[in-house]
Write an enzyme that holds these catalytic residues in place. Structure first.
Site, short mmCIF file in Angstrom:
data_model
loop_
_atom_site.label_atom_id
_atom_site.label_comp_id
_atom_site.label_asym_id
_atom_site.label_seq_id
_atom_site.Cartn_x
_atom_site.Cartn_y
_atom_site.Cartn_z
N HIS A 34 2.16 7.90 6.89
CA HIS A 34 0.91 8.53 7.32
C HIS A 34 1.16 9.70 8.27
O HIS A 34 2.08 9.68 9.08
CB HIS A 34 0.00 7.49 7.97
CG HIS A 34 -0.44 6.42 7.02
ND1 HIS A 34 -0.93 5.20 7.42
CD2 HIS A 34 -0.45 6.40 5.65
CE1 HIS A 34 -1.23 4.47 6.37
NE2 HIS A 34 -0.94 5.17 5.29
N LEU A 35 0.30 10.71 8.16
CA LEU A 35 0.53 11.97 8.85
C LEU A 35 0.51 11.85 10.37
O LEU A 35 1.44 12.31 11.04
CB LEU A 35 -0.52 12.99 8.39
CG LEU A 35 -0.41 14.39 9.02
CD1 LEU A 35 0.94 15.02 8.73
CD2 LEU A 35 -1.54 15.28 8.52
N SER A 62 0.78 -1.24 0.00
CA SER A 62 0.00 0.00 0.00
C SER A 62 0.82 1.29 0.00
O SER A 62 0.28 2.35 0.29
CB SER A 62 -0.93 0.02 1.22
OG SER A 62 -0.18 -0.04 2.42
N GLY A 86 1.63 16.21 -7.43
CA GLY A 86 0.42 15.39 -7.47
C GLY A 86 -0.46 15.45 -6.25
O GLY A 86 -1.45 14.72 -6.17
N TYR A 112 -0.44 1.84 -7.27
CA TYR A 112 -1.19 1.36 -6.12
C TYR A 112 -2.69 1.51 -6.37
O TYR A 112 -3.46 0.55 -6.23
CB TYR A 112 -0.78 2.12 -4.86
CG TYR A 112 -1.74 1.94 -3.71
CD1 TYR A 112 -1.93 0.69 -3.12
CD2 TYR A 112 -2.48 3.02 -3.21
CE1 TYR A 112 -2.82 0.52 -2.08
CE2 TYR A 112 -3.36 2.87 -2.17
CZ TYR A 112 -3.54 1.61 -1.60
OH TYR A 112 -4.43 1.44 -0.57
#
Length: 316
Positions: free
Chosen positions: A185-186, A75, A279, A139
């Protein structure tokens, strides 16, 4: 029910497996531990080590399984760009092996952990299930391909399939939390600052057309997400493939997330702004109106609860 949970030693899979055990189901977790952790398999669940290609066919041939909850996947967006062949093989290839094993053994019900990344850069928000699916990385492409395959298996083989699409998941459930070898991840990355693992939080771009100039993203508590999977399991209908988005409806900016992390931890958490990442859309929010209307699912936990639970887990 006797249920197979693929990827059940990972973050989301382990939480869902735990909820299923608590609900009284017989749970079998299949995981190759390439990114999962053996100690994340819930007590009361049987653990089988192996890949979907090698282990799923003999496992399903045991009989008695009534459904599959499919979380096993790679992922990391960046990794998928560098090694697309790996993602097509591991995500789509292994899923095809799983679906074929299910077909042969007569197990037709499945809930698939998809992603809102299949929508790419949306034309408008919040994103609806009817919006065009235009992934911008391998992904997302592989996850969309699995969704399409499920729709075909429903049409051709009578599968009862449900795909759940969501963006960012945070929080923990007891001893089940986020432990990635490479963390992108944040929330866990921001919490590395008060944990002493990082000097500052990074902000990629502060000139977006949002209230505070930083990106706005959807966040869902992992337990709320887990509840959606249980509801989807009951809602699966033979011969149909249903798709549901899971979203907060409003989202949180990067600056908001950092501020909540400061409030929860009592740490100043310095934030250093840098250039935008290529992006990165300004706003990504998924509408959950459809699953709210059809299944009665609602978000019950806010960002503060997500951070509190994630921080508690990080300190263990």
């Amino acid at each position: 029910m006797k249920l197979l949970v693929t990827g059940g030693a990972g973050y989301i899979g382990s939480v869902v497996a735990a909820l299923l055990v608590e609900a009284g189901h017989e749970v079998v977790v299949l995981d190759d531990l390439s990114v999962g952790h053996a100690d994340a398999v819930p007590d009361g669940a049987r653990f089988v080590l192996g890949t979907l290609r090698e282990a799923a066919p003999p496992l399903l041939d045991e009989g008695g399984f009534e459904a599959v909850l499919h979380f096993a996947a790679k992922s990391q967006v960046g990794e998928s760009v560098r090694h697309p062949e790996l993602y097509w093989d591991r995500n789509l290839g292994e899923s095809l092996a799983l679906f074929d094993a299910m077909r042969r053994s007569g197990v037709g019900r499945i809930v698939f952990s998809s992603t809102a990344a299949v929508y790419g850069e949306p034309e408008s928000t919040p994103i609806l299930e009817t919006d065009p699916a235009r992934p911008t990385n391998p992904y997302g492409e592989t996850k969309l391909a699995i969704d399409v395959t499920l729709a075909e298996y429903a049409r051709l083989h009578g599968f009862a399939g449900v795909s759940l699409r969501y963006f960012n998941v945070a929080g923990s459930y007891g001893r089940y939390g986020e432990r990635h070898l490479v963390e992108t991840h944040l929330v866990p990355n921001v919490l590395k600052v008060p944990s002493g693992e990082a000097e500052h939080a990074s902000v990629f771009g502060e000139d977006y057309p949002t209230a505070d100039g930083t990106c706005v993203r959807d966040f869902i508590h992992v337990v709320d997400l887990g509840r959606a999977h249980l509801l989807a399991l009951d809602a699966a209908v033979p011969g149909a493939h249903k798709v549901y988005n899971l979203g907060s409806g409003s989202g949180y900016s990067v600056r908001q997330v950092i501020e909540v992390c400061r409030e929860v931890t009592g740490h100043p958490i310095p934030a250093v702004a840098g250039p935008r990442r290529p992006g990165d859309p300004a706003v990504l929010i998924a509408s959950s109106a459809k699953i709210q209307e059809e299944l009665g699912w609602r978000v019950e936990r806010d960002l503060t609860e997500m951070v509190k639970d994630a921080w508690e887990f990080a300190q263990r």
